[in-house]
Design an enzyme around this catalytic site. Sequence first.
Site, PDB file in Angstrom:
ATOM      1  N   CYS A   9      -4.743   2.341  -3.720  1.00  0.00           N
ATOM      2  CA  CYS A   9      -3.520   2.859  -3.068  1.00  0.00           C
ATOM      3  C   CYS A   9      -2.344   1.923  -3.269  1.00  0.00           C
ATOM      4  O   CYS A   9      -1.484   1.779  -2.387  1.00  0.00           O
ATOM      5  CB  CYS A   9      -3.723   3.102  -1.575  1.00  0.00           C
ATOM      6  SG  CYS A   9      -4.972   4.318  -1.211  1.00  0.00           S
ATOM      7  N   HIS A  17       0.876  -1.180   0.000  1.00  0.00           N
ATOM      8  CA  HIS A  17       0.000   0.000   0.000  1.00  0.00           C
ATOM      9  C   HIS A  17       0.915   1.232   0.000  1.00  0.00           C
ATOM     10  O   HIS A  17       2.012   1.176   0.553  1.00  0.00           O
ATOM     11  CB  HIS A  17      -0.818  -0.067   1.303  1.00  0.00           C
ATOM     12  CG  HIS A  17      -1.902   0.947   1.442  1.00  0.00           C
ATOM     13  ND1 HIS A  17      -1.661   2.263   1.763  1.00  0.00           N
ATOM     14  CD2 HIS A  17      -3.255   0.826   1.359  1.00  0.00           C
ATOM     15  CE1 HIS A  17      -2.816   2.902   1.861  1.00  0.00           C
ATOM     16  NE2 HIS A  17      -3.796   2.071   1.617  1.00  0.00           N
ATOM     17  N   GLN A  71      -4.533  -5.018   6.788  1.00  0.00           N
ATOM     18  CA  GLN A  71      -5.494  -5.861   6.078  1.00  0.00           C
ATOM     19  C   GLN A  71      -5.583  -7.260   6.696  1.00  0.00           C
ATOM     20  O   GLN A  71      -6.485  -8.018   6.381  1.00  0.00           O
ATOM     21  CB  GLN A  71      -5.067  -5.960   4.601  1.00  0.00           C
ATOM     22  CG  GLN A  71      -6.194  -6.168   3.620  1.00  0.00           C
ATOM     23  CD  GLN A  71      -7.207  -5.057   3.627  1.00  0.00           C
ATOM     24  OE1 GLN A  71      -8.410  -5.306   3.756  1.00  0.00           O
ATOM     25  NE2 GLN A  71      -6.758  -3.820   3.516  1.00  0.00           N
ATOM     26  N   LYS A 105     -10.559  -0.763  10.401  1.00  0.00           N
ATOM     27  CA  LYS A 105     -10.662  -1.980   9.593  1.00  0.00           C
ATOM     28  C   LYS A 105     -10.986  -3.210  10.433  1.00  0.00           C
ATOM     29  O   LYS A 105     -11.149  -4.298   9.906  1.00  0.00           O
ATOM     30  CB  LYS A 105      -9.375  -2.182   8.786  1.00  0.00           C
ATOM     31  CG  LYS A 105      -9.240  -1.123   7.684  1.00  0.00           C
ATOM     32  CD  LYS A 105      -8.091  -1.381   6.761  1.00  0.00           C
ATOM     33  CE  LYS A 105      -8.025  -0.238   5.735  1.00  0.00           C
ATOM     34  NZ  LYS A 105      -6.797  -0.284   4.949  1.00  0.00           N
ATOM     35  N   ASP A 115       2.971  -4.458   8.121  1.00  0.00           N
ATOM     36  CA  ASP A 115       1.753  -3.674   7.964  1.00  0.00           C
ATOM     37  C   ASP A 115       0.583  -4.657   8.064  1.00  0.00           C
ATOM     38  O   ASP A 115       0.316  -5.413   7.134  1.00  0.00           O
ATOM     39  CB  ASP A 115       1.791  -2.971   6.599  1.00  0.00           C
ATOM     40  CG  ASP A 115       0.456  -2.318   6.237  1.00  0.00           C
ATOM     41  OD1 ASP A 115      -0.525  -2.477   6.989  1.00  0.00           O
ATOM     42  OD2 ASP A 115       0.413  -1.660   5.182  1.00  0.00           O
TER      43      ASP A 115
HETATM   44  C1  LIG Z   1      -5.846   0.522   4.760  1.00  0.00           C
HETATM   45  C2  LIG Z   1      -4.433   0.135   4.633  1.00  0.00           C
HETATM   46  C3  LIG Z   1      -3.418   1.018   5.007  1.00  0.00           C
HETATM   47  C4  LIG Z   1      -3.674   2.423   5.462  1.00  0.00           C
HETATM   48  O1  LIG Z   1      -4.460   2.461   6.606  1.00  0.00           O
HETATM   49  P1  LIG Z   1      -5.016   3.849   7.162  1.00  0.00           P
HETATM   50  O2  LIG Z   1      -6.080   3.426   8.104  1.00  0.00           O
HETATM   51  O3  LIG Z   1      -5.550   4.598   5.962  1.00  0.00           O
HETATM   52  O4  LIG Z   1      -3.879   4.545   7.810  1.00  0.00           O
HETATM   53  C5  LIG Z   1      -2.117   0.573   4.907  1.00  0.00           C
HETATM   54  N1  LIG Z   1      -1.832  -0.661   4.477  1.00  0.00           N
HETATM   55  C6  LIG Z   1      -2.769  -1.536   4.121  1.00  0.00           C
HETATM   56  C7  LIG Z   1      -2.380  -2.916   3.678  1.00  0.00           C
HETATM   57  C8  LIG Z   1      -4.120  -1.167   4.180  1.00  0.00           C
HETATM   58  O5  LIG Z   1      -5.059  -2.036   3.812  1.00  0.00           O
END
Ligand SMILES: *Cc1c(COP(=O)(O)O)cnc(C)c1O
Length: 404
Positions: free
Chosen positions: A362, A121, A201, A224, A198
């Site tokens: 993104c 992302h 997801q 999320k 990260d």
């Molecule tokens: C949504 C997402 C982000 C960004 O998250 P924010 O809540 O917008 O800060 C980063 N990495 C992944 C894999 C995502 O799905």
Amino acid sequence: MFDVQKVRAQFPILSQTVNGKPLVYFDNGATTQKPEVVIDAIAQYYTEFNANIHRGVHTLSQLATDAYEQARNTIQNHLNAKYNHEIIFTSGTTAGINLVANGFAKFVKEGDEVMVSALEHHSNIVPWQFLCEKTGAKLVVIPMNEQGELRMDKFEKLLSSKTKIVAVNHISNALGTINPIKQIIDKAHKVGAAVLIDGAQATPHLRPDVQELDCDFYVFSGHKVCGPTGVGILYGKENWLNALPPYQGGGEMIKEVTFEKTTYAELPHKFEAGTPNIEAGIVLGTAIDYLNGIGFDNIAKYEQELLDYATRKLLEIDGLKIYGTSENKASVISFNIEGIHPYDIGTIIDKLGVAVRTGHHCAQPIMQYFDIPGTIRASFAFYNTREEIDIFVEAVKKAQMMLT
Ligand SMILES: *Cc1c(COP(=O)(O)O)cnc(C)c1O
């Protein structure tokens, strides 16, 4: 037993109609809907104990502080972190990555390497580019294959003593690939590199164990995981968090301030300058409790069924191509239909009540890899149903008919 109708009844928004049709919400990769317990907890905070935290001796301030710190403990347990001060409240995944990338300037110099993957992302690309611009380090990218999987053979070849940090996602938001992060972490540690995962997801679908993974950092967002926006978590190993410099200066993060010199507060407060989103922090704890009440085993099993069913149904459509075909996938399907722009399909099916994401998600480098402008992405949560998938597939067929 997992009863989806019982679960759905806990999400008020799901009984809405959109454009006169029952809402089919398949944009869970962008944000999830909120159950009643979460909505009620937000109201309860403002109704019963709204006050600033860590600052007052008065009763409300104590209550708010206790609830906030309780949420920190809930998240510590959830991630199986060793200490509760390894849990830093941030405003989201993006903020957590920026905090670490900014601080890493202390450990990175010209000629060093910072590694990300082709599946990231933008949030897990751009902050590392800032770091490289600032320090003269080089950004190195782990490539992917046609299935949307990371090339582990290439990864091993790219690793060296120059690698200072590897930042990869646990699950790709654009393709749904579940990455072999345990392997990545172990291999990176062998050359002395730190690893940031990260988990934005992944956390809606599974329960990470940060000690078992042995990652140095793990970040995710509240919104999320059925929690509020404006809050997220940075987990960091104690020694890394102690070594990193503070990110923002201000109230709450100091021990003592004089005009000559300021000393910083202990963890976790060192990284929590200013008044945080108190309500969201508390309610993130509520959301995590809620998900654990349903059970991540139940969630994973049910979502896998939805994924298999939707994949099968979609592939019956002529000219439809799915991007991201790894064996290890979360409930995300990215696809296109030959000769049709993804945006046009998204617009038509919205008229039929179906919410999906269209565009680059993104993750523009992934779109560049496949040489496409974007995809249509359907991402399922545990509150979605097979019946909704049927409605969605019919809507896509109708859009295809109208557009060709
Ligand atoms: C949504 C997402 C982000 C960004 O998250 P924010 O809540 O917008 O800060 C980063 N990495 C992944 C894999 C995502 O799905």
